[in-house]
Design a protein around this motif. Structure first.
Motif, PDB file in Angstrom:
ATOM      1  N   CYS A 134     -20.393 -17.116  10.363  1.00  0.00           N
ATOM      2  CA  CYS A 134     -20.074 -16.643   9.113  1.00  0.00           C
ATOM      3  C   CYS A 134     -19.110 -16.518   7.658  1.00  0.00           C
ATOM      4  N   ALA A 135     -17.603 -17.965   9.025  1.00  0.00           N
ATOM      5  CA  ALA A 135     -17.257 -18.542   6.995  1.00  0.00           C
ATOM      6  C   ALA A 135     -18.185 -19.193   6.397  1.00  0.00           C
ATOM      7  N   GLY A 170      -2.442 -15.711   2.010  1.00  0.00           N
ATOM      8  CA  GLY A 170      -2.564 -14.126   1.385  1.00  0.00           C
ATOM      9  C   GLY A 170      -3.657 -13.412   2.772  1.00  0.00           C
ATOM     10  N   LYS A 171      -5.225 -14.549   2.933  1.00  0.00           N
ATOM     11  CA  LYS A 171      -6.505 -13.324   3.176  1.00  0.00           C
ATOM     12  C   LYS A 171      -6.623 -14.203   4.497  1.00  0.00           C
ATOM     13  N   CYS A 172      -6.988 -14.641   5.735  1.00  0.00           N
ATOM     14  CA  CYS A 172      -7.484 -14.892   6.419  1.00  0.00           C
ATOM     15  C   CYS A 172      -8.792 -14.574   6.836  1.00  0.00           C
ATOM     16  N   PHE A 173     -10.048 -15.108   7.091  1.00  0.00           N
ATOM     17  CA  PHE A 173     -11.493 -14.640   7.404  1.00  0.00           C
ATOM     18  C   PHE A 173     -11.818 -15.736   8.779  1.00  0.00           C
ATOM     19  N   PHE A 174     -12.375 -15.088   9.696  1.00  0.00           N
ATOM     20  CA  PHE A 174     -12.070 -15.163  10.694  1.00  0.00           C
ATOM     21  C   PHE A 174     -13.150 -14.455  11.856  1.00  0.00           C
ATOM     22  N   SER A 175     -13.355 -15.477  12.841  1.00  0.00           N
ATOM     23  CA  SER A 175     -15.408 -14.565  13.565  1.00  0.00           C
ATOM     24  C   SER A 175     -14.387 -15.407  15.767  1.00  0.00           C
ATOM     25  N   ALA A 176     -14.765 -14.461  16.405  1.00  0.00           N
ATOM     26  CA  ALA A 176     -14.586 -14.549  17.545  1.00  0.00           C
ATOM     27  C   ALA A 176     -15.478 -14.154  18.642  1.00  0.00           C
ATOM     28  N   THR A 177     -15.249 -13.908  19.590  1.00  0.00           N
ATOM     29  CA  THR A 177     -16.315 -14.329  20.178  1.00  0.00           C
ATOM     30  C   THR A 177     -16.530 -12.941  20.699  1.00  0.00           C
ATOM     31  N   ALA A 178     -15.905 -11.473  20.618  1.00  0.00           N
ATOM     32  CA  ALA A 178     -15.471 -10.242  21.104  1.00  0.00           C
ATOM     33  C   ALA A 178     -14.442  -9.680  20.585  1.00  0.00           C
ATOM     34  N   LEU A 179     -14.492  -8.392  20.451  1.00  0.00           N
ATOM     35  CA  LEU A 179     -13.427  -7.050  19.691  1.00  0.00           C
ATOM     36  C   LEU A 179     -13.627  -6.342  20.485  1.00  0.00           C
ATOM     37  N   GLU A 220      -0.769 -12.706   5.331  1.00  0.00           N
ATOM     38  CA  GLU A 220      -0.830 -11.446   5.753  1.00  0.00           C
ATOM     39  C   GLU A 220      -2.154 -10.389   5.814  1.00  0.00           C
ATOM     40  N   GLN A 221      -3.186 -10.182   5.975  1.00  0.00           N
ATOM     41  CA  GLN A 221      -4.445  -9.695   6.041  1.00  0.00           C
ATOM     42  C   GLN A 221      -5.343 -10.196   6.740  1.00  0.00           C
ATOM     43  N   LEU A 222      -5.419  -9.722   8.201  1.00  0.00           N
ATOM     44  CA  LEU A 222      -6.666 -10.406   8.534  1.00  0.00           C
ATOM     45  C   LEU A 222      -8.434  -9.865   8.568  1.00  0.00           C
ATOM     46  N   TYR A 223      -8.973 -10.598   8.298  1.00  0.00           N
ATOM     47  CA  TYR A 223     -10.278  -9.959   7.811  1.00  0.00           C
ATOM     48  C   TYR A 223     -11.549 -10.507   9.801  1.00  0.00           C
ATOM     49  N   LEU A 224     -11.673  -9.825  10.915  1.00  0.00           N
ATOM     50  CA  LEU A 224     -12.807 -10.441  11.315  1.00  0.00           C
ATOM     51  C   LEU A 224     -13.881 -10.302  11.022  1.00  0.00           C
ATOM     52  N   LEU A 225     -14.539 -11.332  10.951  1.00  0.00           N
ATOM     53  CA  LEU A 225     -16.057 -11.112  10.115  1.00  0.00           C
ATOM     54  C   LEU A 225     -16.970 -10.809  12.137  1.00  0.00           C
ATOM     55  N   ALA A 226     -17.644 -10.043  12.252  1.00  0.00           N
ATOM     56  CA  ALA A 226     -18.008  -9.786  13.734  1.00  0.00           C
ATOM     57  C   ALA A 226     -19.755  -8.976  13.594  1.00  0.00           C
ATOM     58  N   ASP A 227     -20.105  -9.872  13.511  1.00  0.00           N
ATOM     59  CA  ASP A 227     -21.841  -8.863  13.969  1.00  0.00           C
ATOM     60  C   ASP A 227     -22.036  -7.851  14.843  1.00  0.00           C
ATOM     61  N   HIS A 228     -22.503  -7.163  15.078  1.00  0.00           N
ATOM     62  CA  HIS A 228     -23.062  -5.708  16.189  1.00  0.00           C
ATOM     63  C   HIS A 228     -22.624  -6.951  17.672  1.00  0.00           C
ATOM     64  N   THR A 229     -23.405  -7.681  17.887  1.00  0.00           N
ATOM     65  CA  THR A 229     -23.274  -8.067  18.887  1.00  0.00           C
ATOM     66  C   THR A 229     -21.169  -8.189  19.815  1.00  0.00           C
ATOM     67  N   ARG A 230     -20.812  -8.287  19.335  1.00  0.00           N
ATOM     68  CA  ARG A 230     -19.343  -8.808  19.539  1.00  0.00           C
ATOM     69  C   ARG A 230     -18.397  -7.442  19.836  1.00  0.00           C
ATOM     70  N   TYR A 244      -6.618  -6.735   9.588  1.00  0.00           N
ATOM     71  CA  TYR A 244      -6.356  -5.332   8.193  1.00  0.00           C
ATOM     72  C   TYR A 244      -8.492  -4.823   7.943  1.00  0.00           C
ATOM     73  N   ALA A 245      -9.240  -5.489   8.048  1.00  0.00           N
ATOM     74  CA  ALA A 245     -10.562  -4.839   8.446  1.00  0.00           C
ATOM     75  C   ALA A 245     -11.681  -5.922   8.932  1.00  0.00           C
ATOM     76  N   VAL A 246     -12.436  -4.980   9.823  1.00  0.00           N
ATOM     77  CA  VAL A 246     -13.624  -5.456  10.420  1.00  0.00           C
ATOM     78  C   VAL A 246     -14.723  -5.482   9.837  1.00  0.00           C
ATOM     79  N   VAL A 247     -15.450  -6.930   9.228  1.00  0.00           N
ATOM     80  CA  VAL A 247     -16.608  -6.931   8.123  1.00  0.00           C
ATOM     81  C   VAL A 247     -17.572  -6.946   9.530  1.00  0.00           C
ATOM     82  N   THR A 248     -18.701  -5.863   9.804  1.00  0.00           N
ATOM     83  CA  THR A 248     -19.455  -5.957   9.925  1.00  0.00           C
ATOM     84  C   THR A 248     -20.344  -5.399   9.674  1.00  0.00           C
ATOM     85  N   ASP A 249     -22.069  -5.459  10.436  1.00  0.00           N
ATOM     86  CA  ASP A 249     -23.512  -5.648  10.017  1.00  0.00           C
ATOM     87  C   ASP A 249     -24.281  -4.001  10.255  1.00  0.00           C
TER      88      ASP A 249
END
Length: 266
Positions: free
Chosen positions: A110-111, A173-182, A207-217, A233-238
């Protein structure tokens, strides 16, 4: 900790794409489940035409079978290819970045898909992904800082950060990252300890954490915790038409603790 079936199956497919074959015993140890559970997962994937089972494991399905399966899946209501979902997520995430920002990107897919959308911005990117850094090699406006560490060849990311002083002297300021599960209760989780360790260093300085997580996570679990859900800070998903009860409950829990949910769109 056991992972949900849909997450296990996705990880099995990811491993097959990279290695070409997988071993049942290794998968059982990795996911902390029984051999029979893995056999059932492989049976289901073979039925979908995505893999071919062999003695002791599985190999990638012939291209003809995968194409047939893809056509069948594309006809399902609400279907959206995984690559498309990640592009939607990447577009929504990139829209959060402004000129002058110092951002962190992990080495996730995603990143990676965010990079072309950031190429012309005047920003600083801190990353543990060689794949990410190379995307900006010809950009005159993006400054890149690599964290350093041991190279994980599978996804071209650097783990076990060897230069913590770099992160001690920069405010991200902002971190964009993915993970295995939420999970709203258990937090953001990773299958690999080394990867989780490297990400925690980036998260700690952001400072702000944006998790990039599609629905499978959503709604899954994994052994190692990157951060608590409340730290996001936010979850960015589909938007996924076939969301399970676990996925829906996960997003409700996220919103309940004050975390924003941003949906990727065309």
């Amino acid at each position: 900790m056991k992972t949900l079936p849909h997450i296990r199956k996705q990880e099995i497919l990811n491993t097959l794409r990279l290695r070409g074959s997988i071993d049942v015993q290794e998968l059982a140890r990795t996911f902390g489940v029984t051999y029979m559970t893995i056999h059932r997962d492989l049976q289901a994937l073979e039925k979908e035409g995505l893999i071919s089972r062999v003695y002791g494991g599985a190999v990638a399905a012939p291209e003809k079978e995968k194409a047939k399966s893809a056509r069948k899946e594309a006809a399902r209501p609400g279907y959206s290819p995984a690559g498309e979902e990640k592009r939607f997520i990447a577009k929504a995430a990139a829209a959060q970045v402004q000129d002058g920002d110092i951002i962190a990107l992990d080495g996730s897919n995603c990143a990676l898909q965010m990079c072309p959308l950031l190429h012309e911005k005047s920003i600083t990117v801190v990353t543990n992904g060689l794949n990410i850094a190379l995307q900006f090699a010809d950009s005159d406006s993006v400054q890149v800082l690599l964290t350093g560490g041991l190279l994980r060849h599978r996804d071209m990311s650097l783990v076990s950060i060897r230069n913590p002083d770099l992160l001690e002297h920069i405010n991200i300021g902002k971190c964009f990252f993915s993970a295995t599960a939420l999970s709203a209760q258990k937090g953001v989780m990773e299958q690999s300890y080394e990867e989780s360790e490297a990400k925690r260093e980036l998260l700690r300085r952001s400072e702000q954490l944006y998790l990039l997580a599609d629905h499978t996570r959503l709604g899954g679990t994994a052994p190692y915790v990157d951060c608590a859900c409340q730290q996001l800070y936010a979850v960015v998903t589909d938007r996924y038409a076939g969301s399970t009860a676990e996925m829906t409950a996960c997003l409700r829990g996220v919103l309940k603790v004050g975390v924003r949910v941003i949906y990727g769109t065309l």
